[in-house]
Design an enzyme around this catalytic site. Structure first.
Site, mmCIF file in Angstrom:
data_model
loop_
_atom_site.group_PDB
_atom_site.id
_atom_site.type_symbol
_atom_site.label_atom_id
_atom_site.label_comp_id
_atom_site.label_asym_id
_atom_site.label_seq_id
_atom_site.Cartn_x
_atom_site.Cartn_y
_atom_site.Cartn_z
ATOM 1 N N ASP A 60 45.001 41.204 31.986
ATOM 2 C CA ASP A 60 44.349 41.051 30.679
ATOM 3 C C ASP A 60 44.460 42.376 29.930
ATOM 4 O O ASP A 60 44.593 43.437 30.536
ATOM 5 C CB ASP A 60 42.877 40.638 30.836
ATOM 6 C CG ASP A 60 42.042 41.637 31.635
ATOM 7 O OD1 ASP A 60 42.530 42.096 32.691
ATOM 8 O OD2 ASP A 60 40.921 41.975 31.218
ATOM 9 N N GLU A 103 39.397 42.343 33.733
ATOM 10 C CA GLU A 103 39.041 43.735 33.983
ATOM 11 C C GLU A 103 38.451 44.373 32.741
ATOM 12 O O GLU A 103 37.523 45.166 32.821
ATOM 13 C CB GLU A 103 40.273 44.526 34.444
ATOM 14 C CG GLU A 103 39.940 45.899 35.032
ATOM 15 C CD GLU A 103 39.737 46.999 33.995
ATOM 16 O OE1 GLU A 103 39.099 48.009 34.338
ATOM 17 O OE2 GLU A 103 40.189 46.860 32.834
HETATM 18 ZN ZN LIG Z 1 42.927 48.971 32.854
#
Ligand SMILES: [Zn+2]
Length: 460
Positions: free
Chosen positions: A85, A148
């Site tokens: 991501d 994340e």
């Molecule tokens: Zn990162």
């Protein structure tokens, strides 16, 4: 041992990395089945897993939250933890953020260095080891998360379903490596307000800050004066000049609106910013108000935690930092929200006790703002993983560098016995989350070689 394969396959490594960078995998919220973070993240994971399969590895998609590419036998495994991501692109790019165009030896794309590029380097590092024909005694897994940049729900779900590795690294920060990360603890100081009308100036409302992990750059206050509002305004302007506070004061009848300015920086180094809420305290404390002691306290709030009783330091991560990130005052309640980055040898309970001791006498309660906290993360310097990775870095680059610590949080926290290892080389500009994010093509290839050696040494 692995360099030859990497050099022979450099065009393919570059092209496949460009492929994943061309997928717009900005994290999103979605209710679609198997796509909890939106179609872009799902597509990036599918791309990586399919590539893993083509390279001859076993792959697994864990409910669309995360996935892994695995090689080897046995129960124990070494993990490399990356994420696919990316944060939103923002504006002002010279090249298209999902074009992955190469200019002057640099691949430009959102995610080039954070973290799709380094994740691809780890995948091709696994392939280079496999292609060399050497045998490993442990399994190797490249785990790829899709959340994340937001809430790490990818890792929560992944490790509900999968066992933890015996150790590993995340290529999501800096070389040579980061072995200690401060804890992150957020709390509110709250206090009810009584008899606010008893003084000649009344603080009706105060609000400052946007996010608790940023030093606030603005604080807005509404006051009313029973006497001469213009006189109060000029007292405020005079104090602002004396104290060096940037602000705007407007009078409308008996009402005074005050906008105080600060300078915003990340809360891991709040001493480099100017806190607009604290600046506001410097102005309010000179007025005749019912909560004068609170504004005096506010004006003294510092970035090393002394005023709230938690000034401390430790051998590994250095001094605690404190950021008063949010303030909200209405006619009933005062709420100040802090973000602390604390040393690895302390716990949240240690901090709470100290804060209560210091702020209780002023009338504050310590309450929970419901923001996720993080325990400190620490892998001893003399541990095998730290020593092995430092040695690999030195052998591969010829540079002997001291390992690092951070007040930020890296993905290494998600697993025990893990450190952040790369992928940013020392001296390189920090372009993660910026416009024109790029990664040098040669760094992609260099990283692949370093990771191959590192994975081999950890899993041999
Ligand atoms: Zn990162």
């Amino acid at each position: 041992m692995f360099e030859k394969w990497i050099d022979q396959n450099r065009d393919d490594i570059i092209a496949k990395t460009q492929g994943v960078l061309r997928i717009d995998s900005v994290g999103a919220e979605s209710t679609a089945p198997d796509q909890p973070f939106g179609p872009g993240c799902a597509e990036a994971l599918d791309y990586a897993l399919q590539l893993g399969q083509e390279l001859g590895f076993a792959v697994k998609n864990v409910d669309g939250y995360a996935g892994h590419i695995e090689w080897g036998d046995g129960d124990d495994y070494i993990a490399v933890l990356g994420h696919l991501d990316v944060v939103p692109v923002g504006t002002g790019w010279t090249y298209p953020p999902f074009g992955a165009e190469i200019h002057d030896g640099k691949i430009y794309a959102r995610g080039a260095i954070d973290d799709k590029g380094p994740t691809m380097a780890a995948l091709f590092a696994m392939k280079a080891i496999q292609a060399s024909g050497v045998q490993l005694s442990k399994k190797v897994r490249l785990i790829m998360g899709l959340d994340e940049e937001s809430n790490w729900r990818c890792m929560d779900r992944y490790f509900e379903k999968e066992p933890f590795p015996i150790g590993g690294f995340t290529p999501d920060a800096d070389f040579p490596l980061i072995y200690a990360e401060k804890g992150i603890y957020c709390f509110n100081l709250t206090k009810p307000r009584h008899n606010i009308e008893t003084a000649s100036v009344v603080v009706r409302e105060l609000s400052g800050g946007n996010r608790v992990n940023m030093v606030p750059d603005s604080c807005r206050i509404v006051l009313t004066a029973t006497g001469d509002a213009e006189a109060v305004a000029s007292q405020l302007r005079h104090t602002a000049e004396q104290e060096g506070v940037k602000c705007q004061v407007d009078v409308n009848g008996s009402e005074i609106t005050l906008i105080v300015e600060g300078i915003s920086v990340h809360s891991m180094a709040p001493q480099h910013g100017i806190n607009a809420i604290v600046q506001a305290g410097k102005l309010l404390k000179v007025l005749d108000t019912a909560d004068q002691a609170i504004w005096a306290f506010l004006s003294e709030v510092d970035t090393d935690g002394e005023r709230i009783g938690v000034k401390m330091t430790c051998h590994a991560t250095g001094p605690l930092t404190s950021n008063l990130g949010l303030a909200s005052v209405d006619e009933e309640t005062i709420t100040f929200t802090f973000n602390l980055r604390f040393p690895v040898d302390k716990t949240e309970d240690d901090l709470i006790a100290l804060i209560k001791q210091k702020t209780g006498p002023i009338g504050f309660d310590v309450t929970d703002p419901g923001i996720a906290n993080m325990k400190p993360h620490y892998v001893p310097l003399d541990s095998e993983i730290v020593q092995t990775l430092l040695k690999v870095y030195e052998e591969e680059t010829g540079e002997k560098l001291a390992p690092l610590t951070t007040g930020g949080g890296t993905y290494a926290r998600a697993i025990p016995n893990a450190v952040a290892f790369g992928a940013q080389f020392p001296g390189q500009p920090d372009v993660a989350h910026q416009k024109d994010e790029f990664w040098e093509v040669e760094h992609l290839l260099k990283c692949t070689k370093i990771f191959a050696k590192a994975i081999y040494e950890l899993a041999k």
